[in-house]
Design an enzyme around this catalytic site. Structure first.
Site, PDB file in Angstrom:
ATOM      1  N   ARG A 147       2.780   2.222   4.178  1.00  0.00           N
ATOM      2  CA  ARG A 147       3.960   1.377   4.321  1.00  0.00           C
ATOM      3  C   ARG A 147       5.161   2.282   4.116  1.00  0.00           C
ATOM      4  NH1 ARG A 147       6.528  -3.179   0.321  1.00  0.00           N
ATOM      5  NH2 ARG A 147       7.459  -1.328  -0.605  1.00  0.00           N
ATOM      6  N   TYR A 159      15.436  -2.293  -2.035  1.00  0.00           N
ATOM      7  CA  TYR A 159      14.035  -2.655  -2.200  1.00  0.00           C
ATOM      8  C   TYR A 159      13.097  -1.591  -1.612  1.00  0.00           C
ATOM      9  CZ  TYR A 159       9.446  -4.338  -1.492  1.00  0.00           C
ATOM     10  OH  TYR A 159       8.089  -4.377  -1.510  1.00  0.00           O
ATOM     11  N   ASP A 217       8.045  -3.335   5.433  1.00  0.00           N
ATOM     12  CA  ASP A 217       8.346  -4.621   4.790  1.00  0.00           C
ATOM     13  C   ASP A 217       9.829  -4.937   4.945  1.00  0.00           C
ATOM     14  OD1 ASP A 217       8.473  -6.837   3.165  1.00  0.00           O
ATOM     15  OD2 ASP A 217       7.321  -5.943   1.522  1.00  0.00           O
ATOM     16  N   HIS A 219      11.116  -7.627   3.762  1.00  0.00           N
ATOM     17  CA  HIS A 219      11.421  -8.318   2.504  1.00  0.00           C
ATOM     18  C   HIS A 219      12.395  -9.485   2.673  1.00  0.00           C
ATOM     19  CE1 HIS A 219      10.925  -8.098  -1.972  1.00  0.00           C
ATOM     20  NE2 HIS A 219       9.758  -7.685  -1.534  1.00  0.00           N
ATOM     21  N   GLU A 243       6.312  -6.812   8.000  1.00  0.00           N
ATOM     22  CA  GLU A 243       6.062  -7.831   6.975  1.00  0.00           C
ATOM     23  C   GLU A 243       7.343  -8.589   6.621  1.00  0.00           C
ATOM     24  OE1 GLU A 243       4.570  -6.096   3.373  1.00  0.00           O
ATOM     25  OE2 GLU A 243       4.891  -7.922   2.227  1.00  0.00           O
ATOM     26  N   GLU A 269       3.380 -13.268   0.921  1.00  0.00           N
ATOM     27  CA  GLU A 269       3.216 -12.890  -0.492  1.00  0.00           C
ATOM     28  C   GLU A 269       3.894 -13.871  -1.441  1.00  0.00           C
ATOM     29  OE1 GLU A 269       4.988  -8.949  -0.373  1.00  0.00           O
ATOM     30  OE2 GLU A 269       6.731  -9.689  -1.454  1.00  0.00           O
ATOM     31  N   ARG A 290      -0.677 -12.526   3.965  1.00  0.00           N
ATOM     32  CA  ARG A 290      -0.291 -11.597   2.896  1.00  0.00           C
ATOM     33  C   ARG A 290      -0.429 -12.164   1.496  1.00  0.00           C
ATOM     34  NH1 ARG A 290       0.086  -7.266   1.502  1.00  0.00           N
ATOM     35  NH2 ARG A 290       2.234  -6.944   0.906  1.00  0.00           N
ATOM     36  N   GLU A 346      -3.415  -3.809   0.589  1.00  0.00           N
ATOM     37  CA  GLU A 346      -2.329  -3.044  -0.041  1.00  0.00           C
ATOM     38  C   GLU A 346      -2.838  -2.425  -1.346  1.00  0.00           C
ATOM     39  OE1 GLU A 346       0.951  -5.502  -1.257  1.00  0.00           O
ATOM     40  OE2 GLU A 346       2.322  -3.801  -1.383  1.00  0.00           O
ATOM     41  N   TRP A 409      16.344 -11.187  -1.764  1.00  0.00           N
ATOM     42  CA  TRP A 409      16.013  -9.845  -2.275  1.00  0.00           C
ATOM     43  C   TRP A 409      14.766  -9.288  -1.599  1.00  0.00           C
ATOM     44  CZ3 TRP A 409      11.704  -8.084  -5.240  1.00  0.00           C
ATOM     45  CH2 TRP A 409      11.782  -6.694  -5.519  1.00  0.00           C
TER      46      TRP A 409
HETATM   47  O1  KDG Z   1       6.950  -8.982  -7.493  1.00  0.00           O
HETATM   48  C1  KDG Z   1       7.481  -8.696  -6.252  1.00  0.00           C
HETATM   49  C2  KDG Z   1       6.613  -7.685  -5.544  1.00  0.00           C
HETATM   50  O2  KDG Z   1       5.282  -8.079  -5.608  1.00  0.00           O
HETATM   51  C3  KDG Z   1       6.982  -7.512  -4.101  1.00  0.00           C
HETATM   52  O3  KDG Z   1       8.315  -7.158  -3.998  1.00  0.00           O
HETATM   53  C4  KDG Z   1       6.109  -6.432  -3.496  1.00  0.00           C
HETATM   54  O4  KDG Z   1       6.912  -6.961  -1.304  1.00  0.00           O
HETATM   55  C5  KDG Z   1       6.063  -6.458  -2.021  1.00  0.00           C
HETATM   56  C6  KDG Z   1       4.895  -5.862  -1.380  1.00  0.00           C
HETATM   57  O5  KDG Z   1       4.789  -5.997  -0.168  1.00  0.00           O
HETATM   58  O6  KDG Z   1       4.085  -5.282  -2.088  1.00  0.00           O
HETATM   59 MG    MG Z   2       6.056  -7.429   0.645  1.00  0.00          MG
END
Ligand code: KDG
Ligand code: MG
Length: 409
Positions: A147, A159, A217, A219, A243, A269, A290, A346, A409
């Protein structure tokens, strides 16, 4: 037999973990991960103040019935706190059942469908040179999938990018110790990001060739039309997945992305039940699920979710950052090994302090993990070692646009 003891352990060997311990009347112990990053004590209270008394005296073998009892019983359903608590109970009961059977859990889930579990690593760098070093390091260790996250001109710490420099020992831990009662803050600008990232993927393909699996990601930061444009722009770089391109709760946003692009999409996630995926799966709007076993109701619920996804040709990509404890990671690995529609896992290795507290049996070999063949999940919590690490309040950062508006975030 029956459940005799239910204990909740909170420990912080570098980061916080909440672990459930269930002990049966004949002394078999099962472990479950209940860690919810930044909201750990809420799940701990849910378990000890509300679920523990309901579990004592129940037959530990009735896993499905216990799951339904905890999910439907209280009337209030879903949500990350409830589902992490149910997940911990579910994992602990599967751990007990597999220990009683004398088998690693994957055998009870149907046995191994593959020899090893392909994992992806987290490669990051504040600039391309640092990112390249990190990818090179992972390739040397045998990883076939990374990643990639990188700094964006005009923005500071963002991030997914390690502030402490590149390296294969990924030490990006977004939850920060709380000093004044409030989370830290970061700044974000989607235009800068969209202008910068395609060039990064182009350089990675140029430097590392066609074989490397590249993941990224987003995010949750793009609007639907921004995500559609981005997914289309990066098609030439053949990503394994993009992602969380948009905020997960808006399922129809991904219709728009899909209409414009063939870049594979992964999401989930922050989801906590199969219902969060209903539209996404039946309309084939995603390619990878995810969810974390820890946040989605445990092994029982994840197995059903992944079987449902399989019908639509959608694969697994189980969440595995460091805020999933080694117990939650082991649960993921047993599922990964057993299911047919495995995609990728992951893997963000835990630090040495964590691995002194949680004794694991999973093994890593040239980009592949295996859960090991110890009966049960194969992870034991050393309660003495755990007691040396006191809970420390830590929160994930809050994100703001450059003008100060709160953003995802
Ligand atoms: O607690 C938040 C994390 O698990 C997250 O930010 C991690 O986005 C993430 C990932 O893809 O591992
Ligand atoms: Mg993620």
């Amino acid at each position: 037999m029956t459940i005799e003891l239910v204990d909740v352990n909170i420990t912080s060997p570098g980061r916080n973990f909440v672990t459930l311990k269930i002990t049966t009347a004949d002394g078999v112990v099962g472990w479950g991960d209940a860690t919810l990053n930044g909201r750990e004590l809420a799940v701990a209270s849910y378990l000890s103040d509300h679920l523990a008394s309901m579990l004592i005296g129940r037959d530990e073998d009735r896993i499905e019935d216990t799951w339904q009892y905890l999910y439907r019983g209280p009337y209030w359903r879903r949500g990350p706190v409830t589902m992490a608590a149910i997940a911990a109970v579910d994992m602990a009961l599967w751990d007990i059942k597999a220990k009683k059977a004398g088998m690693p859990l994957y055998q009870l889930l149907g046995g191994a469908s593959r020899e090893g579990i392909r994992v992806y690593a987290h490669a990051s760098g504040t600039d391309y040179a640092a990112l390249k070093d990190a990818i090179t390091g992972y390739e040397e260790l045998g990883y076939t999938a990374v990643r990639v996250q990188t700094g964006v001109p005009g923005l500071g710490q963002i991030y997914g990018v390690s502030a402490t420099g590149p390296g294969v020992r990924y030490d990006y831990e977004p939850a920060k110790r709380v000093e004044n009662g409030r989370p830290s803050e970061e700044r974000w600008d989607t235009r800068n990001y969209l202008a910068h990232m395609p060039g990064i993927f182009a350089r990675i393909r140029e430097d590392f060739g066609a074989d490397l699996r590249i993941l990224h990601d987003g995010h949750h930061r793009m609007s639907p039309i921004e995500a559609a444009r981005f997914a289309k722009d990066i098609e030439p770089y053949d990503l394994f997945w993009l992602e969380d391109c948009t905020p997960g709760e808006d399922q129809s946003a991904l219709r728009l992305v899909r209409q414009h692009s063939t870049t594979p999409l992964a999401i989930g996630e922050v989801f906590n039940s199969v219902f969060d995926y209903q539209t996404l799966i039946t309309e084939r709007l995603i390619d990878y699920v995810r969810s974390a076993v820890t946040h989605t109701g445990g092994i029982t619920a994840m197995k059903k979710l992944l079987d449902f996804a399989a019908i639509y040709g959608i694969k697994s990509g189980i969440h595995g950052p460091t805020d999933i404890s080694p117990v939650g990671m082991a649960a993921a690995l047993h599922l990964d090994l057993a299911i047919h529609n495995f995609g990728i896992q992951e893997y963000m290795p835990h630090n040495d302090r964590t691995l002194e507290v949680f004794q694991t049996s999973f093994t890593f070999d040239r980009g592949f993990l295996h859960p090991g063949d110890r009966p049960g999940l194969g992870v034991e919590l050393d309660e003495d070692a755990a007691s040396g690490h006191e809970y420390t309040k830590a929160y994930l950062p809050v994100n703001r646009l450059l003008d100060g508006t709160v953003h995802d975030w």
